[in-house]
Design a protein around this motif. Sequence first.
Motif, PDB file in Angstrom:
ATOM      1  N   VAL A 197       0.841  -1.203   0.000  1.00  0.00           N
ATOM      2  CA  VAL A 197       0.000   0.000   0.000  1.00  0.00           C
ATOM      3  C   VAL A 197       0.869   1.242   0.000  1.00  0.00           C
ATOM      4  O   VAL A 197       1.966   1.269   0.554  1.00  0.00           O
ATOM      5  N   GLY A 198       0.334   2.296  -0.638  1.00  0.00           N
ATOM      6  CA  GLY A 198       0.938   3.616  -0.559  1.00  0.00           C
ATOM      7  C   GLY A 198       1.875   3.939  -1.698  1.00  0.00           C
ATOM      8  O   GLY A 198       2.114   3.122  -2.591  1.00  0.00           O
ATOM      9  N   MET A 199       2.408   5.148  -1.661  1.00  0.00           N
ATOM     10  CA  MET A 199       3.299   5.601  -2.721  1.00  0.00           C
ATOM     11  C   MET A 199       4.526   4.717  -2.850  1.00  0.00           C
ATOM     12  O   MET A 199       5.045   4.509  -3.946  1.00  0.00           O
ATOM     13  N   PHE A 200       5.005   4.183  -1.722  1.00  0.00           N
ATOM     14  CA  PHE A 200       6.225   3.382  -1.736  1.00  0.00           C
ATOM     15  C   PHE A 200       5.932   1.889  -1.607  1.00  0.00           C
ATOM     16  O   PHE A 200       6.857   1.095  -1.442  1.00  0.00           O
ATOM     17  N   GLN A 201       4.661   1.504  -1.670  1.00  0.00           N
ATOM     18  CA  GLN A 201       4.224   0.114  -1.757  1.00  0.00           C
ATOM     19  C   GLN A 201       4.899  -0.787  -0.729  1.00  0.00           C
ATOM     20  O   GLN A 201       5.555  -1.776  -1.063  1.00  0.00           O
ATOM     21  N   LEU A 202       4.680  -0.435   0.517  1.00  0.00           N
ATOM     22  CA  LEU A 202       5.257  -1.233   1.603  1.00  0.00           C
ATOM     23  C   LEU A 202       4.290  -2.338   2.011  1.00  0.00           C
ATOM     24  O   LEU A 202       3.091  -2.111   2.166  1.00  0.00           O
ATOM     25  N   MET A 203       4.814  -3.532   2.180  1.00  0.00           N
ATOM     26  CA  MET A 203       4.018  -4.654   2.665  1.00  0.00           C
ATOM     27  C   MET A 203       3.765  -4.487   4.164  1.00  0.00           C
ATOM     28  O   MET A 203       4.527  -3.792   4.860  1.00  0.00           O
ATOM     29  N   ALA A 209       7.735  -3.155  10.732  1.00  0.00           N
ATOM     30  CA  ALA A 209       9.140  -3.221  11.143  1.00  0.00           C
ATOM     31  C   ALA A 209       9.818  -1.863  11.036  1.00  0.00           C
ATOM     32  O   ALA A 209      10.775  -1.582  11.769  1.00  0.00           O
ATOM     33  N   LEU A 210       9.323  -1.026  10.140  1.00  0.00           N
ATOM     34  CA  LEU A 210       9.893   0.307   9.939  1.00  0.00           C
ATOM     35  C   LEU A 210       9.192   1.369  10.775  1.00  0.00           C
ATOM     36  O   LEU A 210       9.441   2.564  10.608  1.00  0.00           O
ATOM     37  N   GLY A 211       8.300   0.939  11.671  1.00  0.00           N
ATOM     38  CA  GLY A 211       7.688   1.863  12.613  1.00  0.00           C
ATOM     39  C   GLY A 211       6.379   2.480  12.182  1.00  0.00           C
ATOM     40  O   GLY A 211       5.887   3.414  12.832  1.00  0.00           O
ATOM     41  N   LEU A 212       5.778   1.978  11.120  1.00  0.00           N
ATOM     42  CA  LEU A 212       4.501   2.517  10.667  1.00  0.00           C
ATOM     43  C   LEU A 212       3.342   1.750  11.293  1.00  0.00           C
ATOM     44  O   LEU A 212       3.414   0.531  11.479  1.00  0.00           O
ATOM     45  N   ASN A 213       2.286   2.467  11.628  1.00  0.00           N
ATOM     46  CA  ASN A 213       1.062   1.850  12.123  1.00  0.00           C
ATOM     47  C   ASN A 213       0.119   1.562  10.960  1.00  0.00           C
ATOM     48  O   ASN A 213       0.004   2.361  10.031  1.00  0.00           O
ATOM     49  N   LEU A 214      -0.556   0.437  11.040  1.00  0.00           N
ATOM     50  CA  LEU A 214      -1.546   0.100  10.017  1.00  0.00           C
ATOM     51  C   LEU A 214      -2.967   0.353  10.492  1.00  0.00           C
ATOM     52  O   LEU A 214      -3.898   0.432   9.680  1.00  0.00           O
ATOM     53  N   ARG A 225       5.429  10.029   6.179  1.00  0.00           N
ATOM     54  CA  ARG A 225       5.840   8.900   7.014  1.00  0.00           C
ATOM     55  C   ARG A 225       6.272   7.700   6.164  1.00  0.00           C
ATOM     56  O   ARG A 225       7.237   7.011   6.498  1.00  0.00           O
ATOM     57  N   SER A 226       5.563   7.464   5.087  1.00  0.00           N
ATOM     58  CA  SER A 226       5.951   6.338   4.226  1.00  0.00           C
ATOM     59  C   SER A 226       7.261   6.630   3.509  1.00  0.00           C
ATOM     60  O   SER A 226       8.070   5.719   3.285  1.00  0.00           O
ATOM     61  N   ALA A 227       7.503   7.888   3.151  1.00  0.00           N
ATOM     62  CA  ALA A 227       8.773   8.253   2.513  1.00  0.00           C
ATOM     63  C   ALA A 227       9.938   8.022   3.468  1.00  0.00           C
ATOM     64  O   ALA A 227      10.984   7.491   3.073  1.00  0.00           O
ATOM     65  N   LYS A 228       9.743   8.391   4.710  1.00  0.00           N
ATOM     66  CA  LYS A 228      10.810   8.172   5.699  1.00  0.00           C
ATOM     67  C   LYS A 228      11.083   6.679   5.861  1.00  0.00           C
ATOM     68  O   LYS A 228      12.248   6.247   5.890  1.00  0.00           O
ATOM     69  N   ALA A 229      10.026   5.885   5.946  1.00  0.00           N
ATOM     70  CA  ALA A 229      10.188   4.444   6.097  1.00  0.00           C
ATOM     71  C   ALA A 229      10.898   3.848   4.881  1.00  0.00           C
ATOM     72  O   ALA A 229      11.803   3.013   5.021  1.00  0.00           O
TER      73      ALA A 229
END
Length: 306
Positions: A197-203, A209-214, A225-229
Amino acid sequence: MNRRTFAYLALALPAAAVAQARAQELNLQELIANGPQWLKENIDDSLLKALPEFDQEKADQLFKEIQKRYAGNYVIDMAALQETTRRMLPLLKTFKETAPYAAWLSAHISDFDVAGQLKLTIRPLKGSTTPPQPTPEQTRQAWQKQVAVIEKPPAAVPLVPRLKQIFVSQRVPPAMVWIAEVESGFDAHARSPVGAVGMFQLMPDTARALGLNLKPKDERQDPDRSAKAAAIYLRYLVQRFKDWRLAVAAYNAGEGRIRDALAAKKTKTFDGIANSLPAETQLYVPKLEAVIQRREGVAMQRLTVA
């Protein structure tokens, strides 16, 4: 016009058309009875032709087939989906439920075009009717031609300067921000069939693991936040593999797959393992190289990390 077609239409109608229908005080029964004439007067012909062809089952089948061919090893197999993906994309964009997948497909539809180009330009070996697997260099050349005529996504214009600063803050070359064009066309709502999901397509697992909340809000859809991750992850991967092509391949296919492929082939380069990787990754790495060259005028392999 049956009720199912009308239900699709209700999702697809522009607000002005809905308002017009209300102003005319047409109820559902009247619309069904008088639908063909009302549609002819109010709705674009191309949409009318497309609506009867769409159903969720077809969309599901398309994405299953895309994933099957992406996971396969033979890049040229992707060419078989050129026509289908282009025909289905406008329909997927029309409906709320499939719009996030349409955003993802929009960013990836050129994969099928490049596979088609390779199919036409690579000659079959003697005694064979199918072209051999393209070399990494042939794929790079095909992407250079393809990307040369692709304009940057409109969404990138306001976002790139801000996102570059985030990449710089994580000591990642700002040019790498263009990975978002390859992944999603800079669409924060893009969703892949496998759950990225998202601009950077993180699973999901990678994002956590990179500190993002779902939950309760999916932070993969937050541009900053996704760019930083993504920047943190890219920095880790390039430090792990000491090479941008391998790092980008790992971003797409997974660190373990790239590590195992390098060990199996007894090599240290992307070109040495490319043909053993999924077709998606074989296309992904040279595509990002071509995009960075086009947008920034620099070679990805020459980017340095502080």
